[in-house]
Write a protein that holds these residues in place. Structure first.
Motif, short mmCIF file in Angstrom:
data_model
loop_
_atom_site.label_atom_id
_atom_site.label_comp_id
_atom_site.label_asym_id
_atom_site.label_seq_id
_atom_site.Cartn_x
_atom_site.Cartn_y
_atom_site.Cartn_z
N GLU A 149 0.82 -1.21 0.00
CA GLU A 149 0.00 0.00 0.00
C GLU A 149 0.86 1.26 0.00
O GLU A 149 0.48 2.29 -0.56
CB GLU A 149 -0.94 0.00 1.21
N ASP A 150 2.05 1.18 0.61
CA ASP A 150 2.95 2.33 0.62
C ASP A 150 3.66 2.50 -0.73
O ASP A 150 3.99 3.62 -1.12
CB ASP A 150 4.00 2.17 1.72
N ARG A 151 3.89 1.38 -1.42
CA ARG A 151 4.56 1.45 -2.72
C ARG A 151 3.75 2.28 -3.70
O ARG A 151 4.28 3.19 -4.35
CB ARG A 151 4.80 0.05 -3.27
N ASN A 152 2.50 1.95 -3.85
CA ASN A 152 1.65 2.68 -4.81
C ASN A 152 1.53 4.16 -4.44
O ASN A 152 1.60 5.04 -5.30
CB ASN A 152 0.27 2.02 -4.86
N SER A 211 6.17 16.08 -11.80
CA SER A 211 5.35 16.81 -12.77
C SER A 211 5.21 18.27 -12.38
O SER A 211 5.05 19.16 -13.23
CB SER A 211 3.97 16.16 -12.90
N GLU A 212 5.26 18.56 -11.07
CA GLU A 212 5.16 19.94 -10.59
C GLU A 212 6.52 20.63 -10.51
O GLU A 212 6.58 21.80 -10.15
CB GLU A 212 4.49 19.94 -9.21
N GLY A 213 7.58 19.89 -10.82
CA GLY A 213 8.92 20.48 -10.80
C GLY A 213 9.47 20.71 -9.41
O GLY A 213 10.36 21.54 -9.23
N LYS A 214 8.98 19.98 -8.42
CA LYS A 214 9.46 20.13 -7.05
C LYS A 214 10.86 19.55 -6.92
O LYS A 214 11.22 18.60 -7.61
CB LYS A 214 8.53 19.44 -6.06
N ASP A 215 11.66 20.15 -6.04
CA ASP A 215 13.02 19.65 -5.83
C ASP A 215 13.20 19.00 -4.47
O ASP A 215 14.32 18.66 -4.08
CB ASP A 215 14.04 20.77 -6.00
N ARG A 216 12.11 18.81 -3.73
CA ARG A 216 12.18 18.20 -2.40
C ARG A 216 11.15 17.08 -2.29
O ARG A 216 10.02 17.23 -2.75
CB ARG A 216 11.90 19.26 -1.33
N PHE A 217 11.57 15.97 -1.68
CA PHE A 217 10.71 14.78 -1.61
C PHE A 217 10.80 14.24 -0.19
O PHE A 217 11.88 13.88 0.29
CB PHE A 217 11.19 13.74 -2.62
N GLU A 218 9.67 14.17 0.50
CA GLU A 218 9.62 13.62 1.85
C GLU A 218 8.39 12.75 2.01
O GLU A 218 7.29 13.14 1.59
CB GLU A 218 9.58 14.74 2.91
N THR A 219 8.57 11.59 2.59
CA THR A 219 7.44 10.69 2.81
C THR A 219 7.83 9.64 3.85
O THR A 219 9.01 9.48 4.19
CB THR A 219 7.01 10.01 1.50
N GLU A 220 6.83 8.94 4.34
CA GLU A 220 7.05 7.83 5.27
C GLU A 220 6.41 6.57 4.70
O GLU A 220 5.36 6.63 4.06
CB GLU A 220 6.44 8.14 6.65
N PHE A 221 7.08 5.45 4.94
CA PHE A 221 6.52 4.16 4.52
C PHE A 221 7.15 3.06 5.35
O PHE A 221 8.08 3.29 6.13
CB PHE A 221 6.77 3.91 3.01
N ARG A 222 6.63 1.86 5.17
CA ARG A 222 7.14 0.70 5.91
C ARG A 222 7.90 -0.22 4.96
O ARG A 222 7.51 -0.39 3.80
CB ARG A 222 6.00 -0.07 6.56
N MET A 223 8.99 -0.80 5.48
CA MET A 223 9.77 -1.77 4.71
C MET A 223 9.99 -3.01 5.58
O MET A 223 10.08 -2.91 6.81
CB MET A 223 11.10 -1.18 4.24
N GLN A 224 10.08 -4.15 4.91
CA GLN A 224 10.20 -5.41 5.65
C GLN A 224 11.66 -5.70 5.97
O GLN A 224 12.53 -5.70 5.09
CB GLN A 224 9.60 -6.56 4.86
#
Length: 336
Positions: free
Chosen positions: A171-174, A185-198
């Protein structure tokens, strides 16, 4: 008296033979002296030039980055007007230029190695994982810390995007893919997110991912460089804190005793129950908007001074106080 007749026959063969003989003798003489002159010239060339050319050849063959500081010297050459000396000076000039460039490269290499070492030590101390993703050819690099965070050694996981796709929660991958596409697509230069990995052991860990996006002059996203931080313990602590807060809120809200909790430094009320609101003649929302530094009845009754002394001494206090509340109600309360 006629004694007889003498007949003389003269031919060109004899003349030709004599001329050819003379020519051959002269040619042989010239060849001999030319040979001797050539030998003399060769000896002179070898003496004046050949020895130095051989020395130059041997010097060039032995030249390497470890001995560029060794100059080419011709002891027999005197005067800069000598062509060999000028050539030697030119070669030594080139050598000095190469040596200077090499020293600059060595300095740059030293600084790069020192910077890399500092970076590796910092990454090791922070326990963060690094990834570097080429968005053009889809090649990706995962640092040793990135893999260790998931329980793997550097050799156990290949530097391939499929590793991330395989280990991240579905669910986090998608959601992460969609977020990345939208930011690009918006030309942003910063990426932040949280997800789970096994993790390799089978359990799931919470990851905070932060990255910078890079674009070429045409606006095409070409690279993403970022870090992974294991926030599993932080998330677990936050969950436990929420549970404690909810538990305390239930206690406060159901308590028959009037309770109000204020933040020590700011003085802002952060929790209150309906009992205290009824006691002071206000609503719960009105109590939550209060700051004890601004409550006149606290100052006039000595309650504020008692609270500040308790905070300084870190010792509990208890006192019965009569006061006129901000909301116009006269009450006697047991404060502690």
């Amino acid at each position: 008296i006629v004694l007889g007749t003498i007949k003389v026959v003269a031919g060109m063969d004899l003349v030709h033979s004599q001329l050819l003989g003379n020519l051959m003798r002269q040619l042989t003489f010239l060849i001999f002296w030319t040979f001797l002159l050539g030998i003399a010239i060769l000896l002179l060339f070898h003496r004046k030039v050949g020895v130095h050319l051989k020395q130059m050849s041997e010097y060039a063959s032995s030249l390497s980055i470890t001995n560029l500081d060794k100059p080419l010297v011709f002891e027999k050459i005197k005067g800069e007007e000598n062509e060999i000396a000028l050539l030697s000076q030119a070669l030594n000039g080139m050598r000095k230029t190469l040596l200077g460039s090499l020293n600059k490269l060595r300095d740059q290499e030293t600084r790069l190695l020192e910077g890399q070492e500092r970076y590796d030590l910092a990454m090791e101390a922070s326990q963060d994982g690094l990834y570097d993703w080429n968005l053009v050819n889809n090649e990706i690099f995962f640092s040793t810390g990135w893999k260790r965070m998931l329980g793997y050694s550097d050799e156990e996981l290949p530097n391939d995007l499929s590793v991330w796709e395989k280990l991240i929660a579905e669910e986090d991958r998608n959601r992460t893919w969609e977020l990345q596409k939208r930011l690009i697509s918006e030309g942003k230069d910063r990426f932040e997110t949280e997800f789970r990995m096994q993790h390799r052991d089978g359990h799931w860990i919470d990851i905070f991912s932060r990255a910078n996006l890079y674009y070429d002059p045409s606006g095409q996203a070409t690279r993403m460089v970022g870090t992974h931080v294991d926030i599993t313990e932080r998330k677990e602590a936050a969950r436990k804190l929420r549970d404690v807060v909810h538990f305390n809120e239930r206690i406060i809200s159901t308590s028959p005793v009037g309770l109000a909790i204020y933040e020590a430094e700011s003085g802002q009320c952060i929790a209150a129950n309906d009992t205290i609101a009824t006691l002071v003649g206000a609503t719960k929302s009105q109590v939550l908007q209060q700051n004890y530094f601004d409550i006149a009845s606290w100052k006039n009754s000595g309650l504020l001074a008692m609270a500040q002394k308790m905070l300084r001494d870190r010792q509990p206090r208890r006192k019965t106080i009569e006061l006129n509340t901000t909301f116009g109600k006269n009450i006697a309360i047991d404060c502690y």
